[in-house]
Design a protein around this motif. Structure first.
Motif, PDB file in Angstrom:
ATOM      1  N   GLU A  40      40.680  94.736   1.201  1.00 22.28           N
ATOM      2  CA  GLU A  40      41.705  94.154   2.046  1.00 22.28           C
ATOM      3  C   GLU A  40      41.577  92.661   1.978  1.00 22.28           C
ATOM      4  O   GLU A  40      40.518  92.106   2.229  1.00 22.28           O
ATOM      5  CB  GLU A  40      41.518  94.613   3.484  1.00 22.28           C
ATOM      6  N   THR A  41      42.624  91.951   1.590  1.00 22.10           N
ATOM      7  CA  THR A  41      42.560  90.509   1.475  1.00 22.10           C
ATOM      8  C   THR A  41      43.298  89.869   2.627  1.00 22.10           C
ATOM      9  O   THR A  41      44.415  90.245   2.973  1.00 22.10           O
ATOM     10  CB  THR A  41      43.181  90.042   0.151  1.00 22.10           C
ATOM     11  N   VAL A  42      42.636  88.903   3.220  1.00 23.66           N
ATOM     12  CA  VAL A  42      43.238  88.120   4.280  1.00 23.66           C
ATOM     13  C   VAL A  42      43.061  86.672   3.881  1.00 23.66           C
ATOM     14  O   VAL A  42      41.958  86.155   3.841  1.00 23.66           O
ATOM     15  CB  VAL A  42      42.563  88.388   5.637  1.00 23.66           C
ATOM     16  N   ALA A  43      44.194  86.004   3.562  1.00 23.17           N
ATOM     17  CA  ALA A  43      44.147  84.631   3.068  1.00 23.17           C
ATOM     18  C   ALA A  43      43.215  84.513   1.877  1.00 23.17           C
ATOM     19  O   ALA A  43      42.475  83.566   1.722  1.00 23.17           O
ATOM     20  CB  ALA A  43      43.722  83.667   4.167  1.00 23.17           C
ATOM     21  N   GLY A  44      43.254  85.544   1.001  1.00 20.48           N
ATOM     22  CA  GLY A  44      42.540  85.463  -0.252  1.00 20.48           C
ATOM     23  C   GLY A  44      41.084  85.841  -0.200  1.00 20.48           C
ATOM     24  O   GLY A  44      40.303  85.436  -1.031  1.00 20.48           O
ATOM     25  N   GLU A 226      40.060  77.739  20.325  1.00 20.32           N
ATOM     26  CA  GLU A 226      41.216  78.633  20.168  1.00 20.32           C
ATOM     27  C   GLU A 226      41.147  79.383  18.850  1.00 20.32           C
ATOM     28  O   GLU A 226      41.409  80.594  18.789  1.00 20.32           O
ATOM     29  CB  GLU A 226      42.511  77.824  20.239  1.00 20.32           C
ATOM     30  N   LEU A 227      40.780  78.684  17.781  1.00 13.76           N
ATOM     31  CA  LEU A 227      40.698  79.313  16.464  1.00 13.76           C
ATOM     32  C   LEU A 227      39.648  80.413  16.432  1.00 13.76           C
ATOM     33  O   LEU A 227      39.857  81.476  15.835  1.00 13.76           O
ATOM     34  CB  LEU A 227      40.369  78.250  15.408  1.00 13.76           C
ATOM     35  N   LYS A 239      33.005  86.915  14.887  1.00 16.23           N
ATOM     36  CA  LYS A 239      33.976  87.315  13.864  1.00 16.23           C
ATOM     37  C   LYS A 239      34.816  86.125  13.422  1.00 16.23           C
ATOM     38  O   LYS A 239      35.132  85.975  12.238  1.00 16.23           O
ATOM     39  CB  LYS A 239      34.866  88.426  14.417  1.00 16.23           C
ATOM     40  N   GLY A 240      35.163  85.244  14.381  1.00 16.49           N
ATOM     41  CA  GLY A 240      35.948  84.060  14.039  1.00 16.49           C
ATOM     42  C   GLY A 240      35.204  83.124  13.112  1.00 16.49           C
ATOM     43  O   GLY A 240      35.785  82.555  12.173  1.00 16.49           O
ATOM     44  N   LEU A 244      36.334  82.067   9.361  1.00 18.24           N
ATOM     45  CA  LEU A 244      36.495  80.644   9.054  1.00 18.24           C
ATOM     46  C   LEU A 244      35.747  80.273   7.776  1.00 18.24           C
ATOM     47  O   LEU A 244      36.315  79.653   6.865  1.00 18.24           O
ATOM     48  CB  LEU A 244      35.977  79.820  10.228  1.00 18.24           C
ATOM     49  N   TYR A 245      34.479  80.647   7.686  1.00 19.43           N
ATOM     50  CA  TYR A 245      33.677  80.262   6.532  1.00 19.43           C
ATOM     51  C   TYR A 245      34.019  81.066   5.284  1.00 19.43           C
ATOM     52  O   TYR A 245      33.783  80.598   4.165  1.00 19.43           O
ATOM     53  CB  TYR A 245      32.186  80.392   6.855  1.00 19.43           C
ATOM     54  N   GLY A 246      34.550  82.260   5.443  1.00 19.89           N
ATOM     55  CA  GLY A 246      34.967  83.031   4.291  1.00 19.89           C
ATOM     56  C   GLY A 246      36.303  82.592   3.729  1.00 19.89           C
ATOM     57  O   GLY A 246      36.646  82.933   2.595  1.00 19.89           O
ATOM     58  N   ARG A 247      37.042  81.798   4.507  1.00 19.25           N
ATOM     59  CA  ARG A 247      38.392  81.389   4.093  1.00 19.25           C
ATOM     60  C   ARG A 247      38.453  79.934   3.669  1.00 19.25           C
ATOM     61  O   ARG A 247      39.222  79.578   2.768  1.00 19.25           O
ATOM     62  CB  ARG A 247      39.355  81.627   5.254  1.00 19.25           C
ATOM     63  N   TYR A 248      37.661  79.059   4.315  1.00 18.27           N
ATOM     64  CA  TYR A 248      37.764  77.618   4.079  1.00 18.27           C
ATOM     65  C   TYR A 248      36.439  77.049   3.576  1.00 18.27           C
ATOM     66  O   TYR A 248      35.366  77.610   3.811  1.00 18.27           O
ATOM     67  CB  TYR A 248      38.146  76.890   5.381  1.00 18.27           C
ATOM     68  N   VAL A 249      36.544  75.896   2.926  1.00 15.65           N
ATOM     69  CA  VAL A 249      35.386  75.063   2.647  1.00 15.65           C
ATOM     70  C   VAL A 249      35.284  74.102   3.824  1.00 15.65           C
ATOM     71  O   VAL A 249      36.083  73.177   3.959  1.00 15.65           O
ATOM     72  CB  VAL A 249      35.545  74.320   1.308  1.00 15.65           C
TER      73      VAL A 249
END
Length: 336
Positions: A40-44, A226-227, A239-240, A244-249
């Motif tokens: 399952e991909t969420v934002a790649g 909030e994020l 979980k947030g 965050l770290y799995g999606r962004y640098v």
């Protein structure tokens, strides 16, 4: 495709369901394979969920034995990892050892100290069009025996190159089977022993990612709260942080702000020095969700404040439910 009849023919006398009168399986072989290999991909990126389970009846167990052999030959030696010694049957996952196991202190003071002293990460000096992430995950989906006692899932590696507009590419690779306890490993090994022999698995394909807006994470505390959904408690915040770290640098200022936000969330306990599943030294915090018999674990780099890994465990008995290891993150202009 491995239908039930073809699988029975291949298994022959080793078929565990050869003498059972079995009706149509509640899950088709195609659907079972799709679920077992789905990402399952969420934002790649692949998202880790707490144990989504596939329950196998006697009929689908016979099909699964063939299906698993197609997806991942168990005759290979599994790579070494802190969770246990490499072996052809896969790893039994052992919980991370904590420096402070009994009566751990509140995490707030230590998280603030860490936020104040973190240094630049290697990627803070990089430039590039694409954010790159290399992760390893386990725990989604989990195959469970019909009696609900024995579990197995395949570890998966993901490499993602993603631009600010969401476009890019992703490669998913299925790895070795892993188990939450020795009893599960023994049970599934008996089931898999009768698998048909295969020589290898297809090379993973590069998957194009669709456009979507990716807003860089803010270092403003109110926006971060909030994020990270901290209003819903430490479990949601864990979980947030994982997402965050799995999606962004994540840049240094934001990394420090994340630590300070977590320091103000009630329930996090300081576990001190740990070694993650990639063998890296880190410091850890946990949150015990007694209502759901679960524990959330976050492992941070003690120098840069980056998230190295996150896990979810059951508390009674204590065993791994899911994990993510962030093996690499950075910026690049090249894909592949």
């Amino acid at each position: 495709m491995f239908g039930a009849e073809r699988t029975r023919t291949l298994l022959g006398p080793a078929d565990p369901a050869r003498n059972a009168a079995v009706g149509p399986p509640p899950v088709s072989a195609r659907e079972l394979i799709d679920r077992a290999s789905a990402t399952e991909t969420v934002a790649g990126r692949r998202r880790v969920h707490p144990t989504r389970r596939l329950v196998l009846t006697a009929g689908t167990l016979a099909v699964a034995a063939g299906a698993v052999a197609v997806l991942q030959p168990l005759g290979r030696r599994a790579p070494e990892a802190p969770g246990g010694p490499g072996n052809a049957a896969g790893l039994v996952l052992v919980p991370v050892a904590y420096q402070f196991d009994a009566d751990p202190p509140a995490a707030g003071p230590q998280l603030r100290m860490l936020a104040d002293k973190i240094k630049d990460a290697a990627y803070d000096h990089q430039r590039g069009r694409y954010m790159y992430h290399h992760t390893k995950v386990w725990g989604d989906p989990v195959m469970t025996s019909a009696d609900g006692r024995h579990h197995v899932a395949f570890a998966g590696a993901s490499q993602v190159w993603q631009a600010a507009d969401g476009t890019g590419s992703q490669i998913n690779t299925q790895l070795e089977p892993q188990y939450p306890d020795q009893e599960s490993r023994d049970y599934w090994q008996r089931a898999f022993d009768s698998r048909p022999a295969v020589e290898g698995t297809p090379a993973p394909a590069m998957i194009p990612l669709p456009p979507q807006e990716l807003r860089p994470p803010s270092a403003v505390p109110a926006e971060l709260r909030e994020l990270l959904k901290v209003e819903y408690g430490a479990g949601a915040a864990s979980k947030g942080v994982s997402t965050l770290y799995g999606r962004y640098v994540v840049p240094r200022a934001t990394r420090a702000a994340v630590l300070r936000v977590l320091a103000d969330v009630p329930g996090f306990r300081w576990r001190g020095q740990v070694t993650d599943r990639a063998g890296r030294k880190g410091v850890a915090v946990t949150f015990d969700d007694r209502e759901h018999d679960a524990q959330s674990l976050l492992v941070f780099d003690p120098t840069t404040g980056e998230l190295l890994a996150d896990e979810r465990l059951t508390l009674s008995p204590v065993r791994i439910s899911s994990y993510q290891v962030i093996l690499d993150a950075g910026w690049t202009d090249r894909v592949g």
